[in-house]
Design a protein around this motif. Structure first.
Motif, PDB file in Angstrom:
ATOM      1  N   THR A  54     -54.443  86.151 -58.970  1.00  0.00           N
ATOM      2  CA  THR A  54     -53.688  84.992 -59.438  1.00  0.00           C
ATOM      3  C   THR A  54     -54.493  83.742 -59.116  1.00  0.00           C
ATOM      4  O   THR A  54     -54.644  83.370 -57.951  1.00  0.00           O
ATOM      5  CB  THR A  54     -52.299  84.941 -58.783  1.00  0.00           C
ATOM      6  N   PHE A  55     -55.038  83.123 -60.165  1.00  0.00           N
ATOM      7  CA  PHE A  55     -55.912  81.974 -59.958  1.00  0.00           C
ATOM      8  C   PHE A  55     -55.987  81.142 -61.229  1.00  0.00           C
ATOM      9  O   PHE A  55     -55.639  81.593 -62.323  1.00  0.00           O
ATOM     10  CB  PHE A  55     -57.319  82.416 -59.530  1.00  0.00           C
ATOM     11  N   LEU A  56     -56.454  79.915 -61.066  1.00  0.00           N
ATOM     12  CA  LEU A  56     -56.578  78.967 -62.170  1.00  0.00           C
ATOM     13  C   LEU A  56     -57.813  79.269 -63.010  1.00  0.00           C
ATOM     14  O   LEU A  56     -58.883  79.574 -62.478  1.00  0.00           O
ATOM     15  CB  LEU A  56     -56.680  77.546 -61.609  1.00  0.00           C
ATOM     16  N   LEU A  57     -57.650  79.167 -64.316  1.00  0.00           N
ATOM     17  CA  LEU A  57     -58.770  79.196 -65.261  1.00  0.00           C
ATOM     18  C   LEU A  57     -58.884  77.776 -65.820  1.00  0.00           C
ATOM     19  O   LEU A  57     -58.247  77.436 -66.815  1.00  0.00           O
ATOM     20  CB  LEU A  57     -58.503  80.203 -66.382  1.00  0.00           C
TER      21      LEU A  57
ATOM     22  N   VAL B 170     -47.786  73.394 -66.591  1.00  0.00           N
ATOM     23  CA  VAL B 170     -47.794  74.603 -67.423  1.00  0.00           C
ATOM     24  C   VAL B 170     -48.164  75.827 -66.589  1.00  0.00           C
ATOM     25  O   VAL B 170     -47.503  76.871 -66.659  1.00  0.00           O
ATOM     26  CB  VAL B 170     -48.773  74.431 -68.605  1.00  0.00           C
ATOM     27  N   VAL B 171     -49.223  75.713 -65.779  1.00  0.00           N
ATOM     28  CA  VAL B 171     -49.668  76.849 -64.972  1.00  0.00           C
ATOM     29  C   VAL B 171     -48.614  77.220 -63.929  1.00  0.00           C
ATOM     30  O   VAL B 171     -48.312  78.402 -63.721  1.00  0.00           O
ATOM     31  CB  VAL B 171     -51.019  76.527 -64.306  1.00  0.00           C
ATOM     32  N   ALA B 172     -48.030  76.213 -63.276  1.00  0.00           N
ATOM     33  CA  ALA B 172     -46.996  76.483 -62.273  1.00  0.00           C
ATOM     34  C   ALA B 172     -45.796  77.190 -62.896  1.00  0.00           C
ATOM     35  O   ALA B 172     -45.228  78.120 -62.306  1.00  0.00           O
ATOM     36  CB  ALA B 172     -46.563  75.182 -61.608  1.00  0.00           C
ATOM     37  N   ASN B 173     -45.406  76.767 -64.094  1.00  0.00           N
ATOM     38  CA  ASN B 173     -44.278  77.409 -64.777  1.00  0.00           C
ATOM     39  C   ASN B 173     -44.623  78.830 -65.218  1.00  0.00           C
ATOM     40  O   ASN B 173     -43.766  79.728 -65.175  1.00  0.00           O
ATOM     41  CB  ASN B 173     -43.846  76.572 -65.980  1.00  0.00           C
ATOM     42  N   ASP B 174     -45.876  79.046 -65.661  1.00  0.00           N
ATOM     43  CA  ASP B 174     -46.291  80.403 -66.032  1.00  0.00           C
ATOM     44  C   ASP B 174     -46.187  81.341 -64.831  1.00  0.00           C
ATOM     45  O   ASP B 174     -45.728  82.486 -64.949  1.00  0.00           O
ATOM     46  CB  ASP B 174     -47.727  80.393 -66.560  1.00  0.00           C
ATOM     47  N   ILE B 175     -46.631  80.867 -63.670  1.00  0.00           N
ATOM     48  CA  ILE B 175     -46.547  81.690 -62.464  1.00  0.00           C
ATOM     49  C   ILE B 175     -45.089  81.930 -62.084  1.00  0.00           C
ATOM     50  O   ILE B 175     -44.693  83.048 -61.729  1.00  0.00           O
ATOM     51  CB  ILE B 175     -47.318  81.021 -61.309  1.00  0.00           C
ATOM     52  N   LYS B 176     -44.275  80.893 -62.174  1.00  0.00           N
ATOM     53  CA  LYS B 176     -42.853  81.036 -61.844  1.00  0.00           C
ATOM     54  C   LYS B 176     -42.180  82.070 -62.749  1.00  0.00           C
ATOM     55  O   LYS B 176     -41.326  82.843 -62.310  1.00  0.00           O
ATOM     56  CB  LYS B 176     -42.157  79.682 -61.989  1.00  0.00           C
ATOM     57  N   LYS B 177     -42.611  82.135 -63.980  1.00  0.00           N
ATOM     58  CA  LYS B 177     -41.989  83.035 -64.950  1.00  0.00           C
ATOM     59  C   LYS B 177     -42.509  84.465 -64.850  1.00  0.00           C
ATOM     60  O   LYS B 177     -41.752  85.426 -65.040  1.00  0.00           O
ATOM     61  CB  LYS B 177     -42.233  82.499 -66.364  1.00  0.00           C
TER      62      LYS B 177
ATOM     63  N   GLY C 128     -55.990  77.931 -68.484  1.00  0.00           N
ATOM     64  CA  GLY C 128     -54.998  78.985 -68.317  1.00  0.00           C
ATOM     65  C   GLY C 128     -54.932  79.454 -66.881  1.00  0.00           C
ATOM     66  O   GLY C 128     -55.371  78.772 -65.951  1.00  0.00           O
ATOM     67  N   ALA C 129     -54.386  80.652 -66.712  1.00  0.00           N
ATOM     68  CA  ALA C 129     -54.276  81.234 -65.376  1.00  0.00           C
ATOM     69  C   ALA C 129     -54.259  82.747 -65.496  1.00  0.00           C
ATOM     70  O   ALA C 129     -53.755  83.306 -66.477  1.00  0.00           O
ATOM     71  CB  ALA C 129     -53.010  80.755 -64.673  1.00  0.00           C
ATOM     72  N   SER C 130     -54.834  83.389 -64.505  1.00  0.00           N
ATOM     73  CA  SER C 130     -54.660  84.824 -64.325  1.00  0.00           C
ATOM     74  C   SER C 130     -53.485  85.003 -63.378  1.00  0.00           C
ATOM     75  O   SER C 130     -53.447  84.374 -62.309  1.00  0.00           O
ATOM     76  CB  SER C 130     -55.927  85.445 -63.728  1.00  0.00           C
ATOM     77  N   ILE C 131     -52.514  85.833 -63.762  1.00  0.00           N
ATOM     78  CA  ILE C 131     -51.282  85.970 -62.983  1.00  0.00           C
ATOM     79  C   ILE C 131     -50.982  87.451 -62.748  1.00  0.00           C
ATOM     80  O   ILE C 131     -50.891  88.234 -63.698  1.00  0.00           O
ATOM     81  CB  ILE C 131     -50.095  85.300 -63.702  1.00  0.00           C
ATOM     82  N   THR C 132     -50.829  87.824 -61.489  1.00  0.00           N
ATOM     83  CA  THR C 132     -50.504  89.209 -61.150  1.00  0.00           C
ATOM     84  C   THR C 132     -49.086  89.541 -61.592  1.00  0.00           C
ATOM     85  O   THR C 132     -48.134  88.850 -61.221  1.00  0.00           O
ATOM     86  CB  THR C 132     -50.635  89.442 -59.638  1.00  0.00           C
ATOM     87  N   GLU C 133     -48.958  90.609 -62.368  1.00  0.00           N
ATOM     88  CA  GLU C 133     -47.641  91.067 -62.812  1.00  0.00           C
ATOM     89  C   GLU C 133     -47.231  92.375 -62.148  1.00  0.00           C
ATOM     90  O   GLU C 133     -46.057  92.746 -62.187  1.00  0.00           O
ATOM     91  CB  GLU C 133     -47.632  91.218 -64.333  1.00  0.00           C
ATOM     92  N   TRP C 134     -48.217  93.081 -61.544  1.00  0.00           N
ATOM     93  CA  TRP C 134     -47.907  94.349 -60.892  1.00  0.00           C
ATOM     94  C   TRP C 134     -48.756  94.505 -59.636  1.00  0.00           C
ATOM     95  O   TRP C 134     -49.969  94.292 -59.668  1.00  0.00           O
ATOM     96  CB  TRP C 134     -48.207  95.536 -61.819  1.00  0.00           C
TER      97      TRP C 134
ATOM     98  N   GLU D 177     -52.799  94.143 -60.759  1.00  0.00           N
ATOM     99  CA  GLU D 177     -52.808  94.183 -62.224  1.00  0.00           C
ATOM    100  C   GLU D 177     -52.277  92.855 -62.739  1.00  0.00           C
ATOM    101  O   GLU D 177     -51.149  92.463 -62.441  1.00  0.00           O
ATOM    102  CB  GLU D 177     -51.957  95.335 -62.752  1.00  0.00           C
ATOM    103  N   ALA D 178     -53.114  92.164 -63.496  1.00  0.00           N
ATOM    104  CA  ALA D 178     -52.787  90.803 -63.918  1.00  0.00           C
ATOM    105  C   ALA D 178     -52.955  90.640 -65.416  1.00  0.00           C
ATOM    106  O   ALA D 178     -53.585  91.454 -66.091  1.00  0.00           O
ATOM    107  CB  ALA D 178     -53.672  89.797 -63.184  1.00  0.00           C
ATOM    108  N   LYS D 179     -52.404  89.548 -65.907  1.00  0.00           N
ATOM    109  CA  LYS D 179     -52.573  89.166 -67.301  1.00  0.00           C
ATOM    110  C   LYS D 179     -53.077  87.734 -67.347  1.00  0.00           C
ATOM    111  O   LYS D 179     -52.647  86.889 -66.564  1.00  0.00           O
ATOM    112  CB  LYS D 179     -51.240  89.270 -68.054  1.00  0.00           C
ATOM    113  N   HIS D 180     -54.015  87.477 -68.253  1.00  0.00           N
ATOM    114  CA  HIS D 180     -54.499  86.116 -68.451  1.00  0.00           C
ATOM    115  C   HIS D 180     -53.572  85.393 -69.418  1.00  0.00           C
ATOM    116  O   HIS D 180     -53.354  85.852 -70.544  1.00  0.00           O
ATOM    117  CB  HIS D 180     -55.924  86.125 -69.006  1.00  0.00           C
ATOM    118  N   TYR D 181     -53.036  84.272 -68.980  1.00  0.00           N
ATOM    119  CA  TYR D 181     -52.206  83.434 -69.838  1.00  0.00           C
ATOM    120  C   TYR D 181     -53.059  82.261 -70.300  1.00  0.00           C
ATOM    121  O   TYR D 181     -53.394  81.373 -69.524  1.00  0.00           O
ATOM    122  CB  TYR D 181     -50.958  82.966 -69.081  1.00  0.00           C
ATOM    123  N   ASP D 182     -53.450  82.302 -71.558  1.00  0.00           N
ATOM    124  CA  ASP D 182     -54.340  81.294 -72.127  1.00  0.00           C
ATOM    125  C   ASP D 182     -53.515  80.151 -72.708  1.00  0.00           C
ATOM    126  O   ASP D 182     -52.599  80.371 -73.506  1.00  0.00           O
ATOM    127  CB  ASP D 182     -55.218  81.909 -73.214  1.00  0.00           C
TER     128      ASP D 182
END
Length: 459
Positions: free
Chosen positions: A115-118, A60-67, A390-396, A373-378
């Motif tokens: 970008t890191f694991l929660l 799930v986390v790997a796919n969130d980062i890929k997306k 979840g994961a914190s993922i850099t979007e910008w 600038e990141a978003k937390h994906y819970d």
């Protein structure tokens, strides 16, 4: 959207001139459990159910980062190969904690502070009874909890931590060590090599206080399940500890301590309203890890009477500026901003904008250098009984008005002002005292150290 987070992706040097990459830090046994109970938790064989859960979290986390990750080329990392490697390691590992470390190591190959694991919370919480941080290029104990094992072992504020679990404590690697020790593989005890103000060194083993809980949460509130109320109480305690705090010195100076960027426009309006009653404002962002983009905009709008470009946002598909607009009645007096090595993300952006716009003076220590600038994906597993992760993922990516990024660089203050070991040991605050002096107010270091008494979180 969040600017929060800390960098743990830099390379670090250990004894013998051996360079160890960030991903290896999770695999080379940096953390060795020192308390037998903690060793039992981390070393026991992983059940098939736990292994399946770990593989599910990985996917799930790997796919969130890929997306969602802002760079579709992943800085040259073969992301599918990294996923396959992590999956293989999880199949071979012997504990859930190590499986989470495998996922964290995979993410660390991106070398991105945001970008890191929660990971799921542990069924236990450890409190080692002391706090520490970098001051300049050295790591110091800053506080010791009363009646803790650390206090009984003679650990004192002002002690320099030379090594932690046998490894040198360096600015670029401290966040990574704390992430491992407290989040991925919590340690029942820490081994410290300390040096006091006189230069005398000693070895200390500090045991943590262990608070047991549950990795699986019951949110129904039925059947005697109290987890939902525990979550509510934890949130209430957090809100109290993260409130803004004020110290007034007549009508000449207001010191405003902002612990995190989590406030609404109305709350920021209230802060600025208090500041307008004074000639000068010292904004204390020491220890502030960042937070909400919107709070950053409100706070910038509260000290400028014009529109300010925070940064250019470089995303996966587009680039656009981040703009802060002035509030209705901003503060226009003298401004001093305090920062330290734990000031990160939005706090760093604020300080750098003050410098670039020549709005005030920034003093203290070089900041964290964790600015994206990141978003937390819970995410969660289960329904009535839930495992949260979840994961914190850099979007910008963020590029400042001078064309430079603060990521891995940080903000160098206009004046480098650092407390020394004796200041820490006696509770003095020379940084706040110097800030007051800049705006013409005389406050001693002893007085400044009493402005904001520290509040320990409940055990």
């Amino acid at each position: 959207m969040q600017f929060s987070g800390q960098a743990w992706s830099q390379r670090c040097s250990f004894k013998g001139e051996v360079n160890v990459s960030g991903s290896n830090l999770f695999r080379i046994g940096l953390v060795v459990a020192s308390l037998s109970a903690a060793q039992g938790w981390s070393q026991q064989n992983m059940s098939p159910l736990a292994r399946d859960r770990a593989q599910g979290i990985l996917q799930v986390v790997a796919n969130d980062i890929k997306k969602h990750y802002y760079d579709p080329k992943y800085h040259g990392v073969d992301w599918d190969a990294a996923i396959a490697q992590a999956k293989k390691q999880i199949e071979q590992t012997n504990s859930f904690n190590m499986a989470m470390s495998d996922i964290a190591a995979m993410i660390d190959t991106l070398h991105d502070s945001h970008t890191f694991l929660l990971p799921p919370q542990h069924a236990y919480r450890l409190d080692h009874g002391f706090q520490y941080q970098m001051i300049g290029e050295r790591c110091f104990v800053t506080r010791v909890r009363p009646k803790s094992d650390a206090e009984s072992k003679g650990v004192k504020a002002g002690d320099e931590i030379v090594t932690l679990n046998g490894y040198p404590v360096l600015r670029d690697v401290l966040w990574k060590m704390q992430y491992v020790f407290t989040v991925l593989r919590p340690q029942g005890a820490l081994s410290l090599e300390l040096q006091d103000a006189s230069g005398t060194r000693r070895q200390v083993q500090v045991a943590a206080k262990i608070h047991t809980g549950s990795i699986v949460k019951d949110l129904t509130g039925g059947g005697g399940g109290g987890d939902i109320w525990d979550l509510i109480r934890d949130q209430e305690r957090e809100e109290h500890l993260l409130r803004p705090r004020y110290q007034e010195y007549g009508d000449q100076l207001l010191v405003l301590k902002v612990p995190e960027f989590i406030f609404s426009r109305d709350e920021v309006d209230s802060m600025i309203g208090k500041a307008r009653k004074h000639q000068s404002l010292v904004l204390d962002l020491r220890g502030n890890p960042g937070g909400s983009v919107e709070t950053l905009k409100y706070l910038i709008g509260g000290i400028f009477d014009k529109e300010i470009k925070i940064a250019d946002r470089i995303g996966r598909k587009e680039s656009k500026p981040e703009i802060a607009k002035p509030l209705h009645n901003p503060f226009t007096g003298k401004l001093v901003v305090l920062v330290d090595a734990r000031s990160a993300s939005a706090a760093e952006l604020f300080a750098r904008i003050v410098q670039l716009e020549k709005r005030g003076t920034v003093i203290g220590d070089r900041t964290s250098g964790a600015v994206m600038e990141a978003k937390h994906y819970d995410e969660q597993m289960g329904t009535d009984t839930v495992i949260f992760y979840g994961a914190s993922i850099t979007e910008w990516d963020l590029i400042m008005a001078d064309g430079k990024s603060l990521e891995h660089n940080g903000v160098m203050p206009d004046e480098l002002v650092l407390p020394d070991a004796r200041d820490l040991g006696s509770g003095r605050d020379p940084v706040l005292a110097r800030a007051a002096e800049i705006v013409g107010v005389k406050v001693s270091s002893d007085e400044a150290g009493k402005a904001f008494p520290y509040e320990w979180p409940p055990e």
